[in-house]
Write a protein that holds these residues in place. Structure first.
Motif, PDB file in Angstrom:
ATOM      1  N   GLU A 182      32.049  40.339  29.130  1.00  0.00           N
ATOM      2  CA  GLU A 182      31.888  38.901  28.882  1.00  0.00           C
ATOM      3  C   GLU A 182      33.052  38.112  29.451  1.00  0.00           C
ATOM      4  OE1 GLU A 182      31.302  39.098  24.647  1.00  0.00           O
ATOM      5  OE2 GLU A 182      29.129  39.411  24.873  1.00  0.00           O
ATOM      6  N   GLU A 183      34.282  38.629  29.311  1.00  0.00           N
ATOM      7  CA  GLU A 183      35.463  37.963  29.883  1.00  0.00           C
ATOM      8  C   GLU A 183      35.366  37.886  31.406  1.00  0.00           C
ATOM      9  OE1 GLU A 183      38.338  36.549  28.698  1.00  0.00           O
ATOM     10  OE2 GLU A 183      37.685  36.727  26.622  1.00  0.00           O
ATOM     11  N   ILE A 184      34.946  38.972  32.035  1.00  0.00           N
ATOM     12  CA  ILE A 184      34.814  38.980  33.496  1.00  0.00           C
ATOM     13  C   ILE A 184      33.776  37.948  33.916  1.00  0.00           C
ATOM     14  CG2 ILE A 184      34.051  40.330  35.494  1.00  0.00           C
ATOM     15  CD1 ILE A 184      35.264  42.819  34.042  1.00  0.00           C
ATOM     16  N   ARG A 185      32.656  37.882  33.228  1.00  0.00           N
ATOM     17  CA  ARG A 185      31.595  36.933  33.585  1.00  0.00           C
ATOM     18  C   ARG A 185      32.063  35.485  33.444  1.00  0.00           C
ATOM     19  NH1 ARG A 185      29.855  39.605  36.886  1.00  0.00           N
ATOM     20  NH2 ARG A 185      28.353  41.236  36.559  1.00  0.00           N
ATOM     21  N   ARG A 186      33.024  35.221  32.562  1.00  0.00           N
ATOM     22  CA  ARG A 186      33.551  33.856  32.399  1.00  0.00           C
ATOM     23  C   ARG A 186      34.665  33.527  33.388  1.00  0.00           C
ATOM     24  NH1 ARG A 186      32.679  34.977  26.728  1.00  0.00           N
ATOM     25  NH2 ARG A 186      34.765  35.806  26.508  1.00  0.00           N
ATOM     26  N   HIS A 187      35.181  34.518  34.092  1.00  0.00           N
ATOM     27  CA  HIS A 187      36.316  34.304  34.991  1.00  0.00           C
ATOM     28  C   HIS A 187      35.872  33.440  36.173  1.00  0.00           C
ATOM     29  CE1 HIS A 187      39.600  35.136  37.784  1.00  0.00           C
ATOM     30  NE2 HIS A 187      40.302  35.384  36.695  1.00  0.00           N
ATOM     31  N   PRO A 188      36.631  32.368  36.500  1.00  0.00           N
ATOM     32  CA  PRO A 188      36.206  31.452  37.568  1.00  0.00           C
ATOM     33  C   PRO A 188      36.121  32.089  38.957  1.00  0.00           C
ATOM     34  CG  PRO A 188      38.391  30.872  36.733  1.00  0.00           C
ATOM     35  CD  PRO A 188      37.868  31.965  35.860  1.00  0.00           C
ATOM     36  N   GLU A 189      36.992  33.038  39.260  1.00  0.00           N
ATOM     37  CA  GLU A 189      37.003  33.638  40.593  1.00  0.00           C
ATOM     38  C   GLU A 189      36.130  34.893  40.687  1.00  0.00           C
ATOM     39  OE1 GLU A 189      40.206  35.631  43.714  1.00  0.00           O
ATOM     40  OE2 GLU A 189      40.938  34.384  42.079  1.00  0.00           O
ATOM     41  N   HIS A 190      36.053  35.656  39.615  1.00  0.00           N
ATOM     42  CA  HIS A 190      35.382  36.952  39.656  1.00  0.00           C
ATOM     43  C   HIS A 190      34.126  37.028  38.784  1.00  0.00           C
ATOM     44  CE1 HIS A 190      38.624  38.529  42.015  1.00  0.00           C
ATOM     45  NE2 HIS A 190      39.505  38.166  41.103  1.00  0.00           N
ATOM     46  N   GLY A 191      33.650  35.902  38.300  1.00  0.00           N
ATOM     47  CA  GLY A 191      32.511  35.885  37.394  1.00  0.00           C
ATOM     48  C   GLY A 191      31.219  36.435  37.972  1.00  0.00           C
ATOM     49  N   ARG A 192      31.103  36.447  39.296  1.00  0.00           N
ATOM     50  CA  ARG A 192      29.871  36.942  39.923  1.00  0.00           C
ATOM     51  C   ARG A 192      30.039  38.324  40.561  1.00  0.00           C
ATOM     52  NH1 ARG A 192      25.685  33.357  41.632  1.00  0.00           N
ATOM     53  NH2 ARG A 192      25.699  31.633  40.182  1.00  0.00           N
TER      54      ARG A 192
END
Length: 129
Positions: free
Chosen positions: A71-81
């Motif tokens: 969930e944290e990764i998915r919210r990250h602006p640079e690495h969310g995708r």
């Protein structure tokens, strides 16, 4: 794998023997492996990791469970995708939780190394970009 710049993979694996095996498999296929540390370390690392083609998560350490990490990764602006390959135990409930948290694919343990490499190349190889 082909191309000028090798794809970088962020590897989060708590168990050191498995981490070493996965790293050897990835490096042998031309990937650059970035040690993701524990779950909290991984979240902190995302801001300075540079381009990442794939996150592979086996187990996190104490302080942040795998679903929270996804969930944290998915919210990250640079690495969310960035695609995430989860390596949960052979428990359908763990797989369902990982998929609900936004992972791209799951490969339940134990798995065959050739299947692991095939999934990584599908998610992080040149055709995935």
């Amino acid at each position: 794998m082909s191309g000028d710049t090798p794809s970088r993979i962020l590897l989060v694996a708590k168990e050191t023997t498995l981490r070493g095996l996965l790293e050897r498999l990835l490096v042998a296929r031309g990937f650059v492996v970035v040690d993701g540390g524990s779950g909290r370390d991984t979240v902190a690392l995302l801001g300075s990791a540079g381009p990442i083609a794939l996150v592979i998560c086996e187990r996190t350490g104490p302080g942040l469970d795998e679903v929270a990490l996804f969930e944290e990764i998915r919210r990250h602006p640079e690495h969310g995708r960035v695609p995430i390959l989860a390596l949960p135990p052979a428990d359908p409930e763990c797989t369902v939780h990982a998929l609900e948290a936004g992972v791209s694919d799951c490969l339940a343990k134990p798995f065959h190394p050739a299947e692991f490499v095939a999934r990584v190349e599908r998610l992080a190889g040149p055709a995935a970009a």
